[in-house]
Motif scaffolding. Sequence first.
Motif, PDB file in Angstrom:
ATOM      1  N   LEU A 503     -11.138   9.091   5.063  1.00  0.00           N
ATOM      2  CA  LEU A 503     -10.439   8.601   3.874  1.00  0.00           C
ATOM      3  C   LEU A 503     -10.289   7.086   3.963  1.00  0.00           C
ATOM      4  N   PRO A 504     -10.872   6.346   3.023  1.00  0.00           N
ATOM      5  CA  PRO A 504     -10.908   4.886   3.150  1.00  0.00           C
ATOM      6  C   PRO A 504      -9.599   4.205   2.748  1.00  0.00           C
ATOM      7  N   PHE A 505      -9.185   3.249   3.576  1.00  0.00           N
ATOM      8  CA  PHE A 505      -8.027   2.402   3.285  1.00  0.00           C
ATOM      9  C   PHE A 505      -8.482   0.951   3.099  1.00  0.00           C
ATOM     10  N   THR A 506      -9.729   0.772   2.729  1.00  0.00           N
ATOM     11  CA  THR A 506     -10.284  -0.581   2.607  1.00  0.00           C
ATOM     12  C   THR A 506      -9.576  -1.410   1.535  1.00  0.00           C
ATOM     13  N   ARG A 507      -9.000  -0.739   0.525  1.00  0.00           N
ATOM     14  CA  ARG A 507      -8.299  -1.502  -0.511  1.00  0.00           C
ATOM     15  C   ARG A 507      -7.058  -2.188   0.051  1.00  0.00           C
ATOM     16  N   TYR A 508      -6.521  -1.653   1.133  1.00  0.00           N
ATOM     17  CA  TYR A 508      -5.236  -2.120   1.629  1.00  0.00           C
ATOM     18  C   TYR A 508      -5.308  -2.937   2.920  1.00  0.00           C
ATOM     19  N   LEU A 509      -6.390  -2.832   3.674  1.00  0.00           N
ATOM     20  CA  LEU A 509      -6.418  -3.395   5.021  1.00  0.00           C
ATOM     21  C   LEU A 509      -7.537  -4.405   5.203  1.00  0.00           C
ATOM     22  N   GLN A 510      -7.290  -5.355   6.090  1.00  0.00           N
ATOM     23  CA  GLN A 510      -8.291  -6.344   6.475  1.00  0.00           C
ATOM     24  C   GLN A 510      -8.156  -6.620   7.971  1.00  0.00           C
ATOM     25  N   VAL A 511      -9.185  -7.217   8.546  1.00  0.00           N
ATOM     26  CA  VAL A 511      -9.175  -7.525   9.973  1.00  0.00           C
ATOM     27  C   VAL A 511      -8.158  -8.623  10.255  1.00  0.00           C
ATOM     28  N   SER A 512      -7.431  -8.464  11.347  1.00  0.00           N
ATOM     29  CA  SER A 512      -6.491  -9.489  11.790  1.00  0.00           C
ATOM     30  C   SER A 512      -7.200 -10.491  12.688  1.00  0.00           C
ATOM     31  N   ARG A 514      -6.086 -11.339  15.320  1.00  0.00           N
ATOM     32  CA  ARG A 514      -5.817 -10.767  16.638  1.00  0.00           C
ATOM     33  C   ARG A 514      -6.725  -9.554  16.825  1.00  0.00           C
ATOM     34  N   PRO A 515      -7.667  -9.599  17.754  1.00  0.00           N
ATOM     35  CA  PRO A 515      -8.651  -8.517  17.906  1.00  0.00           C
ATOM     36  C   PRO A 515      -7.991  -7.154  18.091  1.00  0.00           C
ATOM     37  N   GLY A 516      -8.545  -6.149  17.393  1.00  0.00           N
ATOM     38  CA  GLY A 516      -8.043  -4.792  17.515  1.00  0.00           C
ATOM     39  C   GLY A 516      -6.910  -4.452  16.573  1.00  0.00           C
ATOM     40  N   TYR A 517      -6.463  -5.418  15.771  1.00  0.00           N
ATOM     41  CA  TYR A 517      -5.353  -5.186  14.848  1.00  0.00           C
ATOM     42  C   TYR A 517      -5.799  -5.441  13.413  1.00  0.00           C
ATOM     43  N   VAL A 518      -4.945  -5.048  12.471  1.00  0.00           N
ATOM     44  CA  VAL A 518      -5.245  -5.233  11.052  1.00  0.00           C
ATOM     45  C   VAL A 518      -4.061  -5.909  10.372  1.00  0.00           C
ATOM     46  N   LEU A 519      -4.316  -6.381   9.160  1.00  0.00           N
ATOM     47  CA  LEU A 519      -3.283  -6.948   8.295  1.00  0.00           C
ATOM     48  C   LEU A 519      -3.381  -6.297   6.927  1.00  0.00           C
ATOM     49  N   LEU A 520      -2.294  -6.321   6.190  1.00  0.00           N
ATOM     50  CA  LEU A 520      -2.325  -5.840   4.809  1.00  0.00           C
ATOM     51  C   LEU A 520      -3.015  -6.868   3.924  1.00  0.00           C
ATOM     52  N   LYS A 521      -3.853  -6.386   3.031  1.00  0.00           N
ATOM     53  CA  LYS A 521      -4.432  -7.240   1.994  1.00  0.00           C
ATOM     54  C   LYS A 521      -3.385  -7.473   0.895  1.00  0.00           C
ATOM     55  N   PRO A 522      -3.627  -8.443   0.034  1.00  0.00           N
ATOM     56  CA  PRO A 522      -2.769  -8.560  -1.152  1.00  0.00           C
ATOM     57  C   PRO A 522      -3.030  -7.386  -2.107  1.00  0.00           C
ATOM     58  N   PHE A 523      -1.996  -6.651  -2.464  1.00  0.00           N
ATOM     59  CA  PHE A 523      -2.104  -5.602  -3.486  1.00  0.00           C
ATOM     60  C   PHE A 523      -0.699  -5.338  -4.019  1.00  0.00           C
ATOM     61  N   THR A 524      -0.629  -4.692  -5.166  1.00  0.00           N
ATOM     62  CA  THR A 524       0.666  -4.407  -5.790  1.00  0.00           C
ATOM     63  C   THR A 524       1.160  -3.038  -5.356  1.00  0.00           C
ATOM     64  N   TRP A 525       2.454  -2.822  -5.486  1.00  0.00           N
ATOM     65  CA  TRP A 525       3.010  -1.513  -5.118  1.00  0.00           C
ATOM     66  C   TRP A 525       2.450  -0.406  -6.006  1.00  0.00           C
ATOM     67  N   GLN A 526       2.078  -0.743  -7.254  1.00  0.00           N
ATOM     68  CA  GLN A 526       1.530   0.281  -8.155  1.00  0.00           C
ATOM     69  C   GLN A 526       0.224   0.872  -7.624  1.00  0.00           C
ATOM     70  N   GLU A 527      -0.507   0.082  -6.812  1.00  0.00           N
ATOM     71  CA  GLU A 527      -1.771   0.581  -6.264  1.00  0.00           C
ATOM     72  C   GLU A 527      -1.557   1.607  -5.155  1.00  0.00           C
ATOM     73  N   LEU A 528      -0.306   1.849  -4.788  1.00  0.00           N
ATOM     74  CA  LEU A 528       0.025   2.893  -3.828  1.00  0.00           C
ATOM     75  C   LEU A 528       0.362   4.215  -4.512  1.00  0.00           C
ATOM     76  N   LEU A 529       0.453   4.201  -5.831  1.00  0.00           N
ATOM     77  CA  LEU A 529       0.724   5.443  -6.555  1.00  0.00           C
ATOM     78  C   LEU A 529      -0.463   6.384  -6.405  1.00  0.00           C
ATOM     79  N   PRO A 530      -0.232   7.656  -6.127  1.00  0.00           N
ATOM     80  CA  PRO A 530      -1.355   8.581  -5.918  1.00  0.00           C
ATOM     81  C   PRO A 530      -2.351   8.640  -7.076  1.00  0.00           C
ATOM     82  N   ASP A 531      -1.877   8.451  -8.313  1.00  0.00           N
ATOM     83  CA  ASP A 531      -2.836   8.506  -9.422  1.00  0.00           C
ATOM     84  C   ASP A 531      -3.666   7.235  -9.544  1.00  0.00           C
TER      85      ASP A 531
END
Length: 560
Positions: A503-512, A514-531
């Motif tokens: 299940l892809p989380f590419t809309r929300y995550l990017q490489v940090s 710091r190797p081996g870690y991630v950061l949140l991308k810019p996105f709105t809270w509405q993009e977390l709604l299941p629909d």
Amino acid sequence: MNARPSPPKNLQARLRLRAALWQHNARLRKLSDQVAAHSQPRPGAKPVVMMNVSSRLGGLSQNAAFTLLTGWGLRLAGAPVIHFVCQAGMSHCVLGTNRQGYTAPPPCAECFTQSERLTRGAQSSTFRRGAYSKLSRELSSLDVLALSQYEVSGAHLEALQVRKGVSLRLGELVLPSLRWALRRHHLPNDEATRYLLREYMLSAYHVAVEFSRLLERSQAEAAVIFNGIMYPEAAARWVALQRGLRVITHEVGFRPFSAFFTAGEATTYPIHIPEEFELTPVQNQRLDAYLEARFKGQFTMAGIRFWPEMAGLDAAFLQRAAQFRQIVPVFTNVIYDTSQIHANTLFEHMFDWLGEVLEIIRSHPETFFVIRAHPDEMRPGTAKQSRESVREWVQANQVTALPNVLFIDSQEYLSSYELIQRSKFLMVYNSSIGLEASLMGAPVLCGGKARYTQYPTVLLPASRAEFRQQAEALLNAERIDLPAACQRNARRFLYYQLYRASLPFTRYLQVSPRPGYVLLKPFTWQELLPDRSPTLRTLVAGILDDQPFLLDEDDEHALA
């Protein structure tokens, strides 16, 4: 006028990391507050308990991000969520174990600060250190073997509030974590190892007690738990299952920034493929494009790229190989990897299998065997280097003194795929290369259970004796005809694994930085709604309604 001198590169890197983390934490706070403001639990809904205390310390790992985002999606869908959070609740945790000094305390303050960030605005239940003097006394005089076989019984079991007659094999439950933390399979029977094993066991028992109390208080509907193998999560999963609660576990998926969720054991990657499923031309094209990049070494796993380069077979290799009747590669694994507890079905462990392979090598001087160490075994620049390696096994057994053996170490970037093309067949333990070789039309003999052996893709003998028999038959055969079903099933399984079950989380995550870690991308809270998110829609339906954790065909095409 002279230009102002640039700061040292390492200082520049630290400044970039600091700026990225500041921006990320600000984004995290804002999203946490927005999710809290717009979450409205459904009347009468029972909570989902979420637990992930073993996938990070101070940073944000992929698995920690999956827990965070899934919790947000559930809350916005109207499901109450309770995070089970460690607050210095274990004397020694897996990631906080210091391999230079086992008694050194873990970095609890750093970890709990990050936990507070990740659960901001959410309901949480924290647990602190517990003392179990009677259990501690029972464990104090036991050696490593006895500790490994120790089972909780009597009053200790009653405290877990589970049904009578069950058995908690506490030593067995923590062994995978200890092996992972110490980067080895065989554990020395010294006081340092006994100490750490006892502390893991006492901490696991405490987690089980506290998790049982939380489940009793909350009357939870389900539990979502990372991995299910690291000892805190394994203890919680055991308790939940004994209480009849539905447990979902998750692990990193097989595409970048993707996760695998299941109501089974995530580390076995159970995938149900309908028998009638066949790849369409578009799906075949998509899979072929993936494989083309994979065969060039252009892939990552859990955010790590193993192959900075990939070399072909040189003239010296081909000249040496020409002296033999046939080539048989032997692909190994990382001995402490959590997959090994599932793999060890025919043999006690991978080195036990390699001992059998060595006997085969010695009895077949006409065959050129190429033993390949896993690229992650001695990963440079990290703390993940194995303390019990194939390299050491090769040296201890003087394997390279045999004229029909070539050893390829973990940091030698020779193309496994060119090697497969020139091979008669492969021997693997449970490496992913077995599935890829089957895709390429090569026969594969497995020494251990792998995630892809749940379908007929390779040869998996039923016993150790049968492994030897099949190896001898393959070595002596003039020609090996691979059943067509193997290649078909390999393609079907890999496609499902990549494009339905990951299940892809590419809309929300990017490489940090710091190797081996991630950061949140810019996105709105509405993009977390299941629909608005196929991934979160799939997760909410799977966790709350017991639906498959698989993307449907429309979502698969949209997100591929």
